[in-house]
Design an enzyme around this catalytic site. Structure first.
Site, PDB file in Angstrom:
ATOM      1  N   SER A 239       0.866  -1.186   0.000  1.00 17.90           N
ATOM      2  CA  SER A 239       0.000   0.000   0.000  1.00 17.90           C
ATOM      3  C   SER A 239       0.899   1.232   0.000  1.00 17.90           C
ATOM      4  O   SER A 239       2.114   1.128   0.182  1.00 17.90           O
ATOM      5  CB  SER A 239      -0.889   0.007   1.240  1.00 17.90           C
ATOM      6  OG  SER A 239      -0.082   0.219   2.386  1.00 17.90           O
ATOM      7  N   LYS A 240       0.239   2.370  -0.176  1.00 16.67           N
ATOM      8  CA  LYS A 240       0.977   3.629  -0.158  1.00 16.67           C
ATOM      9  C   LYS A 240       1.777   3.744   1.141  1.00 16.67           C
ATOM     10  O   LYS A 240       2.918   4.189   1.157  1.00 16.67           O
ATOM     11  CB  LYS A 240      -0.062   4.760  -0.209  1.00 16.67           C
ATOM     12  CG  LYS A 240       0.273   5.835  -1.170  1.00 16.67           C
ATOM     13  CD  LYS A 240      -0.818   6.887  -1.311  1.00 16.67           C
ATOM     14  CE  LYS A 240      -1.792   6.982  -0.179  1.00 16.67           C
ATOM     15  NZ  LYS A 240      -2.949   7.831  -0.395  1.00 16.67           N
TER      16      LYS A 240
END
Ligand code: GLU
Length: 297
Positions: A239-240
């Site tokens: 994920s980011k």
């Protein structure tokens, strides 16, 4: 009836190596079945959405040659449809208002000695099932029926969950206004005629909740395939937050090859995007003809 698949990104950031796996897997599955493939922008949780991420995701998909067969659907335009689904659940006695804060829920669970560490969710103790006890309504919840939900995943095999015990009456509309993912996804999968949900394995334990909602709304249950996840350096889903980089629009083939490897497709010699996608569809169709690999339970 023809197959209809979908990719349903939340526009919280650009497409990255992890989300491309779900995009490619759902596209390949629809194309291999000669079905249609739709894109739905899941922007119900506005505070988490990033301005412009929706358009960027659509450009990234296009750069990868993944073109939806219909104009994408934005969930932020669908409030009236979700409201009428909630109304019908309330009318049938399957949804009720809840006045509990997080703290109320924690205190009730602690008082009852429920150890929720074992569950993925903090199970709602049902405090407002029979009325608000004078508290103002903060959220709407689904009245989860008792019993174990059994379902089949095309990759993971037979799955079961006692939703009433492990999750309890889950939220359909949140206290601060937004529609919950569970309600929006079920209403829209049904409205778009989705026959095959292909998405990341992190969402597998949401499926029994969605099946219960489908039953309560009298809409069909699609087939489900939950795909392997790409993990970040910390072992969690990429994920980011753990360093996922936006997909490089200039190198779509390299990104697609990496995503295909996660999906278990063998490498191909194709050097153009069009050839590569055509070969990948044929490989996916071949994999569907052989028995689905089962993960150890
Ligand atoms: N919007 C969800 C996400 O981006 C996916 C929902 C789904 O595929 O059911 O994680």
């Amino acid at each position: 009836m023809g197959c209809v698949g979908r990719f349903a990104p939340s526009p919280t950031g650009p497409l990255h190596a992890g989300s491309l796996v779900a995009a490619l897997g759902s596209w390949l599955d629809a194309r291999a079945r000669r079905g249609r493939w739709l894109v739905r922008i899941e922007d119900v949780d506005q505070p988490r959405c990033v301005a412009g991420a929706d358009e960027l995701i659509l450009r990234q998909l296009a750069a990868c040659g993944l073109h939806p067969d219909e104009t994408p659907l934005w969930q932020s335009t669908r409030g009236a449809v979700y409201a009428s689904a909630l109304d019908s659940l309330v009318a049938a006695g399957s949804a009720y208002p809840c006045g509990c804060t997080r703290r109320d829920i924690e205190e009730t669970l602690a008082a009852r000695g429920v150890n929720h560490e074992r569950f993925t969710e903090r199970p709602y103790p049902g405090t407002c099932r029979d009325g608000l006890h004078g508290k103002p309504a903060r959220a709407w919840r689904f009245r989860t029926p008792d019993g174990v939900v059994t379902w089949h995943d095309r990759r993971l095999g037979a799955r079961t969950q006692d939703v009433a015990r492990e999750v309890g009456d889950f939220v359909l509309r949140r206290a601060d206004g937004p529609w919950a993912y569970q309600l929006a996804v079920v209403v829209d999968d049904a409205a778009q005629g989705i026959t095959d949900v292909v998405r990341g394995e992190d969402l597998a334990d949401n499926t029994p909740r969605q099946i219960l909602l489908q039953r309560a709304l009298a809409v069909p249950t699609p087939r489900y395939l939950h795909l392997p996840l790409v993990r970040g350096p910390d072992g969690h889903k990429l994920s980011k937050q753990n360093g996922a980089k936006a997909l490089d629009l200039g190198e779509p083939l390299a990104a697609l090859r990496a995503a295909a490897a996660v999906l278990g497709l063998p490498p191909t010699r194709a050097t153009t995007l069009g050839d590569w996608l055509a070969e990948a569809v044929a490989l996916w169709a071949g994999m569907m003809r052989t028995p689905e690999p089962r993960s150890p339970e």
